[in-house]
Design an enzyme around this catalytic site. Sequence first.
Site, PDB file in Angstrom:
ATOM      1  N   LYS A   1     -28.989  -8.576 -31.040  1.00  0.00           N
ATOM      2  CA  LYS A   1     -28.474 -10.114 -31.285  1.00  0.00           C
ATOM      3  C   LYS A   1     -26.934  -9.961 -31.307  1.00  0.00           C
ATOM      4  CE  LYS A   1     -28.847 -13.809 -34.381  1.00  0.00           C
ATOM      5  NZ  LYS A   1     -29.433 -14.219 -35.826  1.00  0.00           N
TER       6      LYS A   1
ATOM      7  N   SER B   1     -31.767 -18.575 -34.366  1.00  0.00           N
ATOM      8  CA  SER B   1     -30.478 -17.965 -33.850  1.00  0.00           C
ATOM      9  C   SER B   1     -30.681 -16.741 -33.319  1.00  0.00           C
ATOM     10  CB  SER B   1     -29.581 -17.914 -34.874  1.00  0.00           C
ATOM     11  OG  SER B   1     -29.866 -17.216 -35.903  1.00  0.00           O
TER      12      SER B   1
ATOM     13  N   SER C   1     -34.372 -17.912 -38.741  1.00  0.00           N
ATOM     14  CA  SER C   1     -33.761 -17.160 -37.500  1.00  0.00           C
ATOM     15  C   SER C   1     -34.855 -15.959 -37.045  1.00  0.00           C
ATOM     16  CB  SER C   1     -32.593 -16.844 -37.749  1.00  0.00           C
ATOM     17  OG  SER C   1     -31.440 -17.772 -37.684  1.00  0.00           O
TER      18      SER C   1
END
Length: 246
Positions: free
Chosen positions: A101, A173, A197
Site C-alpha cells: 500500500k 483505503s 480499511s
Amino acid sequence: MVTESGGFDYPRASKVHRPSDDEDIAFMSVIELGELIRTKKVTSRELTDIFLRRLKRYSPVLQSVITFTEDLAYKQAKEADDLLEQGKYLGPLHGIPYGLKDIIAVPHYKTTWGSRTFKNQVLDMEAYVYKRLKSAGAVLVAKLVTGSPAYDDIWFGGRTRNPWNIEEFSNGSSAGPAASTAAGMVPFAIGSETVGSITYPAARCGVAALRPTFGTVAWTDVMSISESLVFSWKLFVNIVRLVLIS
C-alpha cells in the site's frame, strides 16, 4: 506456530506441479508458489515476469497501482534466485512477488499517500514492514493504491474498482492491495487499517485478510491517521494458512 528455536513452523505443500498456463500460476497460493521456487520448478524471475505483466494489463481497468517498482523487483528476484542456487532458502516468502500500500515508505520510490498534493513525494526512509519482507526474500513489484490520504478508495488517479464487478468499487483505503490480490495481480499484498480499511476491501473483493493485534507489526515509516489504531496486514488468495512476519 513458533518453534523452540524461535522460528516459524509454516505449512508446506507437497507434490506441487507447475501449471502450463501462467493464468493458473497467478492464482496459486503463496505456499504453493513457495514450493515451486524451493524445488526449482519456477524461478523468482519468472514469477516476477508473470505478475508484472498482469499488473500492467489489469491495472488500467482496476486503477489499483500507483507505482511499478520493476527495476527493484528484478534486482530482488535475481538475489532470491542466486541464493537458492547457493543452497540458501529463506522460507515461504523467498522469491515471492508482492505489493505494498502506498503509505509504506520504500527508498528511491514515490510514497504518495494517494494524494495529489504528495504525488511526487519520495521519502528517504525504509519502513519496518518492508525491511522484514526484504529479509524474508520477498520481491516488491508495485506500490498499490491507497485512497487519499489513506481514506476510502478515491485517489489522485481515479477510483479503484472491484475485480469481480468493475462497475463497483473496492472500498476502503487499502483498495489497491485488495483488488490486486483478488485479480491475481500479486500473490499477496500489505495494507493497513485505522477503521475499516482492512475489512471493507477484503469483504468487497473476496479475499482473506489478517488484521494483527495492535503493536505486533511496527508501523515505522508508515503514514498514520491515528497512531494508536494503525495496523499492518497481509492479503492472500487461496490461503492454506496465514503466516505473520513480525
